[in-house]
Design a protein around this motif. Structure first.
Motif: not given
Length: 153
Positions: A125-132, A139-149
């Motif tokens: 969540i910390g990284a997702r919040n930083l990037y956002a 993007t709604g995509e998932v690649l190797d279990g990771e959310l694509v941003m």
């Protein structure tokens, strides 16, 4: 009021001493499952000519406070942020945000597509919040279990 972030420099990792310094950097215990080790990342970079590993150094001291790796994906000519980590002793001080901003500015001047893409563990969540907060959108995509941003530059 404007928040100030520490000044950072992105520098090549070009000597064995710098590699050892990079490999000594560690994330917090609860973050270990979110990112490959720096040693694994350096091995990947040695095998992939399109990867560029960079030390994140604090300008005021020259100390290596983190590591990142980006790449120009030859399949889609897109820029990817493969790794961004800040050592556990330097987290929460703004180094991650500062490094991300410097990297985005750096990548704008390189060839490749107009976007910067990354994958992030859904639980990080910390990284997702930083990037956002820096303009990356899921993007709604998932690649190797990771959310694509992705960030449109």
């Amino acid at each position: 009021m404007r928040t100030l972030y520490p000044a950072v420099l992105l520098a090549p990792i070009s000597t064995r001493d710098e590699e050892a310094e990079c490999c000594a950097l560690q994330v917090r215990d609860e973050q270990i499952d979110f990112i490959a080790s720096n040693a694994e990342s350096l091995e990947e970079a040695a095998e992939c000519p399109w990867c560029e590993p960079l030390a994140v150094r604090a300008v005021h001291s020259g100390e290596m406070v983190g590591f990142l790796m980006h790449a120009l994906d030859p399949d889609d000519n897109g820029r990817w942020l493969y790794r961004l980590m800040i050592d556990r002793h330097h987290q929460g001080l703004g180094y991650g945000r500062a490094a991300l901003r410097v990297l985005v500015a750096y990548l704008r001047d390189l060839s490749g597509g107009p976007d910067i893409t990354l994958g992030v563990a859904p639980e990080n969540i910390g990284a997702r919040n930083l990037y956002a907060s820096e303009g990356f959108l899921e993007t709604g995509e998932v690649l190797d279990g990771e959310l694509v941003m992705r960030l449109r530059t």
